[in-house]
Design a protein around this motif. Sequence first.
Motif, PDB file in Angstrom:
ATOM      1  N   LEU A 373      34.092 -71.946  35.355  1.00 52.77           N
ATOM      2  CA  LEU A 373      33.807 -72.038  36.788  1.00 52.77           C
ATOM      3  C   LEU A 373      34.640 -73.118  37.466  1.00 52.77           C
ATOM      4  CD1 LEU A 373      29.956 -71.576  37.081  1.00 52.77           C
ATOM      5  CD2 LEU A 373      31.760 -69.917  37.370  1.00 52.77           C
ATOM      6  N   LYS A 374      35.230 -74.000  36.692  1.00 55.78           N
ATOM      7  CA  LYS A 374      35.965 -75.101  37.318  1.00 55.78           C
ATOM      8  C   LYS A 374      37.122 -74.597  38.154  1.00 55.78           C
ATOM      9  CE  LYS A 374      39.366 -76.353  33.803  1.00 55.78           C
ATOM     10  NZ  LYS A 374      39.216 -76.203  32.386  1.00 55.78           N
ATOM     11  N   LYS A 375      37.599 -73.418  37.799  1.00 53.99           N
ATOM     12  CA  LYS A 375      38.707 -72.837  38.539  1.00 53.99           C
ATOM     13  C   LYS A 375      38.273 -72.453  39.961  1.00 53.99           C
ATOM     14  CE  LYS A 375      41.207 -68.666  38.302  1.00 53.99           C
ATOM     15  NZ  LYS A 375      41.209 -67.426  37.537  1.00 53.99           N
ATOM     16  N   TYR A 376      37.014 -71.995  40.047  1.00 55.88           N
ATOM     17  CA  TYR A 376      36.548 -71.470  41.327  1.00 55.88           C
ATOM     18  C   TYR A 376      35.874 -72.533  42.186  1.00 55.88           C
ATOM     19  CZ  TYR A 376      37.273 -67.176  38.745  1.00 55.88           C
ATOM     20  OH  TYR A 376      37.818 -66.192  38.001  1.00 55.88           O
ATOM     21  N   MET A 377      35.206 -73.490  41.551  1.00 59.16           N
ATOM     22  CA  MET A 377      34.429 -74.458  42.326  1.00 59.16           C
ATOM     23  C   MET A 377      34.837 -75.872  41.922  1.00 59.16           C
ATOM     24  SD  MET A 377      30.793 -72.752  41.236  1.00 59.16           S
ATOM     25  CE  MET A 377      30.191 -73.317  42.762  1.00 59.16           C
ATOM     26  N   PRO A 378      35.996 -76.309  42.374  1.00 62.78           N
ATOM     27  CA  PRO A 378      36.473 -77.624  41.920  1.00 62.78           C
ATOM     28  C   PRO A 378      35.575 -78.776  42.350  1.00 62.78           C
ATOM     29  CG  PRO A 378      37.846 -76.737  43.686  1.00 62.78           C
ATOM     30  CD  PRO A 378      36.925 -75.660  43.291  1.00 62.78           C
ATOM     31  N   GLY A 450      30.320 -63.739  32.419  1.00 61.57           N
ATOM     32  CA  GLY A 450      29.396 -62.950  33.248  1.00 61.57           C
ATOM     33  C   GLY A 450      29.949 -61.575  33.562  1.00 61.57           C
ATOM     34  N   THR A 451      29.287 -60.842  34.443  1.00 65.54           N
ATOM     35  CA  THR A 451      29.725 -59.498  34.798  1.00 65.54           C
ATOM     36  C   THR A 451      30.923 -59.576  35.746  1.00 65.54           C
ATOM     37  OG1 THR A 451      28.284 -59.445  36.696  1.00 65.54           O
ATOM     38  CG2 THR A 451      27.380 -58.610  34.628  1.00 65.54           C
ATOM     39  N   HIS A 452      31.535 -58.438  35.954  1.00 66.49           N
ATOM     40  CA  HIS A 452      32.732 -58.408  36.769  1.00 66.49           C
ATOM     41  C   HIS A 452      32.440 -58.725  38.238  1.00 66.49           C
ATOM     42  CE1 HIS A 452      36.950 -57.617  36.912  1.00 66.49           C
ATOM     43  NE2 HIS A 452      36.783 -56.892  38.016  1.00 66.49           N
ATOM     44  N   GLU A 453      31.310 -58.165  38.735  1.00 59.78           N
ATOM     45  CA  GLU A 453      30.966 -58.426  40.142  1.00 59.78           C
ATOM     46  C   GLU A 453      30.734 -59.913  40.373  1.00 59.78           C
ATOM     47  OE1 GLU A 453      27.976 -55.515  39.123  1.00 59.78           O
ATOM     48  OE2 GLU A 453      29.968 -55.451  38.244  1.00 59.78           O
ATOM     49  N   GLN A 454      30.070 -60.522  39.384  1.00 61.68           N
ATOM     50  CA  GLN A 454      29.789 -61.959  39.516  1.00 61.68           C
ATOM     51  C   GLN A 454      31.096 -62.733  39.620  1.00 61.68           C
ATOM     52  OE1 GLN A 454      27.284 -62.549  36.116  1.00 61.68           O
ATOM     53  NE2 GLN A 454      25.498 -62.929  37.394  1.00 61.68           N
ATOM     54  N   GLU A 455      32.056 -62.344  38.799  1.00 62.36           N
ATOM     55  CA  GLU A 455      33.327 -63.060  38.803  1.00 62.36           C
ATOM     56  C   GLU A 455      34.018 -62.892  40.149  1.00 62.36           C
ATOM     57  OE1 GLU A 455      35.862 -62.036  35.587  1.00 62.36           O
ATOM     58  OE2 GLU A 455      37.159 -63.759  35.912  1.00 62.36           O
ATOM     59  N   HIS A 456      33.876 -61.715  40.685  1.00 60.35           N
ATOM     60  CA  HIS A 456      34.498 -61.435  41.973  1.00 60.35           C
ATOM     61  C   HIS A 456      33.873 -62.280  43.089  1.00 60.35           C
ATOM     62  CE1 HIS A 456      36.913 -59.069  44.628  1.00 60.35           C
ATOM     63  NE2 HIS A 456      35.868 -58.855  45.418  1.00 60.35           N
ATOM     64  N   HIS A 457      32.567 -62.509  42.911  1.00 62.06           N
ATOM     65  CA  HIS A 457      31.777 -63.176  43.942  1.00 62.06           C
ATOM     66  C   HIS A 457      31.980 -64.691  43.948  1.00 62.06           C
ATOM     67  CE1 HIS A 457      28.375 -63.796  46.588  1.00 62.06           C
ATOM     68  NE2 HIS A 457      27.836 -64.610  45.718  1.00 62.06           N
ATOM     69  N   LEU A 458      32.496 -65.220  42.828  1.00 63.86           N
ATOM     70  CA  LEU A 458      32.564 -66.679  42.674  1.00 63.86           C
ATOM     71  C   LEU A 458      33.308 -67.340  43.831  1.00 63.86           C
ATOM     72  CD1 LEU A 458      33.334 -67.013  38.883  1.00 63.86           C
ATOM     73  CD2 LEU A 458      31.238 -67.601  40.069  1.00 63.86           C
ATOM     74  N   HIS A 459      32.718 -68.424  44.337  1.00 58.37           N
ATOM     75  CA  HIS A 459      33.356 -69.120  45.450  1.00 58.37           C
ATOM     76  C   HIS A 459      32.798 -70.526  45.514  1.00 58.37           C
ATOM     77  CE1 HIS A 459      29.666 -68.997  47.877  1.00 58.37           C
ATOM     78  NE2 HIS A 459      29.457 -67.881  47.221  1.00 58.37           N
ATOM     79  N   GLU A 460      33.530 -71.402  46.146  1.00 53.56           N
ATOM     80  CA  GLU A 460      33.007 -72.756  46.355  1.00 53.56           C
ATOM     81  C   GLU A 460      31.955 -72.699  47.458  1.00 53.56           C
ATOM     82  OE1 GLU A 460      31.929 -75.518  45.485  1.00 53.56           O
ATOM     83  OE2 GLU A 460      33.812 -76.446  44.923  1.00 53.56           O
ATOM     84  N   SER A 461      30.970 -73.588  47.376  1.00 53.81           N
ATOM     85  CA  SER A 461      29.880 -73.577  48.351  1.00 53.81           C
ATOM     86  C   SER A 461      30.348 -74.127  49.696  1.00 53.81           C
ATOM     87  CB  SER A 461      28.728 -74.422  47.827  1.00 53.81           C
ATOM     88  OG  SER A 461      28.307 -73.907  46.599  1.00 53.81           O
ATOM     89  N   PRO A 462      29.577 -73.834  50.766  1.00 52.67           N
ATOM     90  CA  PRO A 462      29.984 -74.312  52.094  1.00 52.67           C
ATOM     91  C   PRO A 462      29.928 -75.831  52.211  1.00 52.67           C
ATOM     92  CG  PRO A 462      27.821 -73.305  52.168  1.00 52.67           C
ATOM     93  CD  PRO A 462      28.392 -72.979  50.834  1.00 52.67           C
ATOM     94  N   LYS A 463      30.524 -76.306  53.278  1.00 47.15           N
ATOM     95  CA  LYS A 463      30.646 -77.754  53.511  1.00 47.15           C
ATOM     96  C   LYS A 463      29.295 -78.465  53.495  1.00 47.15           C
ATOM     97  CE  LYS A 463      34.983 -79.094  54.377  1.00 47.15           C
ATOM     98  NZ  LYS A 463      35.564 -77.876  53.850  1.00 47.15           N
ATOM     99  N   SER A 464      28.279 -77.842  54.139  1.00 47.55           N
ATOM    100  CA  SER A 464      26.992 -78.534  54.229  1.00 47.55           C
ATOM    101  C   SER A 464      26.428 -78.780  52.840  1.00 47.55           C
ATOM    102  CB  SER A 464      26.017 -77.708  55.060  1.00 47.55           C
ATOM    103  OG  SER A 464      25.701 -76.525  54.374  1.00 47.55           O
TER     104      SER A 464
END
Lengths: 643, 170, 100
Positions: A373-378, A450-464
């Motif tokens: 996950l470090k790649k997606y959510m630094p 995880g599943t493929h959809e989950q991987e697709h969905h991965l993103h960093e969280s919003p600013k708040s």
Amino acid sequence: MNSYALIPFLPLAAFVINILFGRRYLKENAHWVSILAVAASWVLAVSALVDVAGGNKINFDLYTWMLSGGFKVSVGFLIDQLTVVMLIVVTTCSTLIHIYSVGYMHGDSGYYRFFSYLSLFTFSMLMLVMANNFLQLYFGWEGVGLCSYFLIGYYFNKKSASDAGKKAFIVNRFGDFGFGIGIFVVFLTFGTVYYEPVFSQAAGLAGATYNFLGYDVHLMTLIALLLFCGSIGKSAQMPLHVWLPDAMEGPTPVSALIHAATMVTAGVFLVARCSPIFSLSDTALMVVALTGAITSLFAATIGLVQNDLKRIIAYSTVSQLGYMFLACGVGAYTAGIFHLYTHAFFKALLFLCAGSVMHAMGGELDIQKMGNLKKYMPVTYMTMLIASFSISGIPGLAGFFSKDEILWMAYAGESPVGKFVWAIGTVVAFLTAFYSFRLIFLTFHGKFRGTHEQEHHLHESPKSMTIPLMILCVGAVAAGWVGIPALIGENIGVHNYIAEFMKPVLGHPEGHGTHGEEMMVMLISIAVGLSGIGLAYFMYIVRPELPERLTQQFRAVHRVLFNKYYVDELYSFIIVRPAIWTAKNVLIGITDARIIEALVNGVPNAIGALSSGLRKVQTGIMQHYATIMATGILIFVAIMLMR
Amino acid sequence: MLQQLFFGYYAFIIIGLSLLVVTRKNPGHSVMWMLLLFFHIAGLYLFLNAEFIAAIQVIVYAGAILVLFLFVVLLLNLREEIALRQTVGSWPVAFFMCAILFVAVTAALGAYVQGPVGGYSIDVIQNETHAKALGKLLYTEYLFPFEIASLILLVAVVGAVVLAKRKLRS
Amino acid sequence: MVPLHWYLTLSAAVFMIGMFGFLTRRNIIIMFMSLELMLNAVNISLVSFSHYLQDMRGHILVFFVITVAAAEAAIGLAIIITLFRNKQTAHVDEMNEMKG
């Protein structure tokens, strides 16, 4: 009126506004009220800190709550060094977590409800820490318990969540029962429930005994242990720890605020607050130390094998709370509170990072299904990494200083069990480092599982969400710098500020040991922390197949740990099932069917029979009623005349 | 002696008129006897140095309340009722009860002990006039109950209108 | 000088007559008048007490009793009119909807 009285009442006002107007009018704007209120409380708390640091001790009664004979209780506030530290912890964490929740809870149908509960919780917690008497403490104590119940069961249409809420509430009953009796005994002994007279009289009663259930027991031990019952329940210590892991059913900000940073530390606060009583009883202190040590070991071992992201952190919380009690038990209350304070930052951070991960993973909690996950959510990765370093006791970070302080005080203190709990504490430090980094490596490193959809969905969280993470990260790094031990501090020219600050309230026991020994303790704690991280690295990065092999090899051990030592099953066997059996057979079978049903049906039947006789009196002719009334008057006059 | 004689006259007339009020068949007659009765009670009040109360008795009771009664009696057509039986069946029981209660109450009078007298002796009231003395008390010490009484009257006025008016829509 | 007892006895007598009327008469208007009679009986005793105790409070009380009596008469008579309109009778024993 003293403006510090506003500290708890601003969140209360926010609660009232949100609960009344949230659903209709505020809706998606509900967070503004709560955040503003708690931020204002934070500002006031900081000003209180400045005030107290200047040597003031604020103690005032707001108004009389109840007055009955010699029993008087006020809603009053005591703001001393201990309270101020708690105020800072509570309001800081609360503010940040409120902000975080804006992003995390976005779009939830109960948005306003969530924020109103958070505000109510903040109010109760502040009432708890600011109380100047035991009864108000108890009020806050139950208030936070209630809010905890509301928030664990926040997703009330999910059965596991509402069950977890009930479990937390019921398990806490056991502890609070003892706590309540403890307050009664305090009142019986001292004739008051205010801290100041109680603590000042306590020393005079050090040797007194009390006839309790026919046995003469040492009075101070009795009071201390009864109060400690409450701590055990609220702070999830053995044997009442079972509710905390289940409490993770609540939203993650709740886990961070209530079940990591603030509410669960109320037990430690209670012990520290009552330190004048606890210090008078060696037995009680020993019980506290051993409970803490055993719980920390016990929870840490369970944490090794769990796969649920939040539960691992929950067991880590239980374990760290054990650490705090361990510190209090060896008389190092300052170290305990210091650890409470640093722990609040890095543990809230861990939870919020976990929430961020959950957010990205669409609610998935199993760390075996994560990875890379470090790649997606630094941002989440970096902050969580720092928090884990902090909890593992890497030198320079917050967790290191407080943990080292505890271990040193345990080693060098006067407690008879000091060396023993030190040994346990050191083992736990190793385990903590290991499972914390197991979590990191499984979640953020390796391949995504995880599943493929989950991987697709991965993103960093919003600013708040990420901004509170960064702020807490600063805390997780720097919070410990106020308590740098003299050994290091002498060289770089800083004091152990927190120890000096807390001295008037909690005292400051000196360690009996040489610098060499202190250095040794410190080096051992660093060494075990690093080796824990190293082992985790080896097992999960270098040889990822190894854990599986070990699991196969030590199947029995793994199963026991994985099933949390079967404590839940044990309780189910000795408490829950007998209770249900009694409910079914005795209560439903006998009490309900024979007694209550008989009453419920019998009374109306009897009344029916009586009234069908009596209805003949109801002629509907007014004069008859008036005649009966006149007869009554006649009887009345006759009685008056007879006398 | 003269006073006793006066009292005897009033007492005799009042009791007689009361009996007439409760025993007449025709409510209209009852109202007329009652009018006379109220004048006598007002006379008794004068006898007790309560001239303002006596005036109110005449104005409010005789002038307003009884006229209201008279209106109602005239408004309702009671011809048929008058011809019917006038009492409920159990009147001897009621009579017996009232007699016993009367005996009991008068017996209780023997135990009466006079309390300390207040400041409003006859001379004081005469100097100040009764209405003024009463008014002073009413508008100072009893101002709040007085306001409540006014509210009660307001409620009664509204209530009477609401109750008695015909429902136009139905 | 007339003793207080006499007044009180008179008051009791009027009260009992009123009560007798209330308990026996079928006609609701006469029952109402009996009620007024009882109130007057009480007023007599209040005024006489006031006179003998040289205190004005009895008069104040009478004042309020008359106020309440006026209110009561207004409401009560309004009820009687409504009742008569609905039931075409002034006899209370024919109004027994509340009978159990």
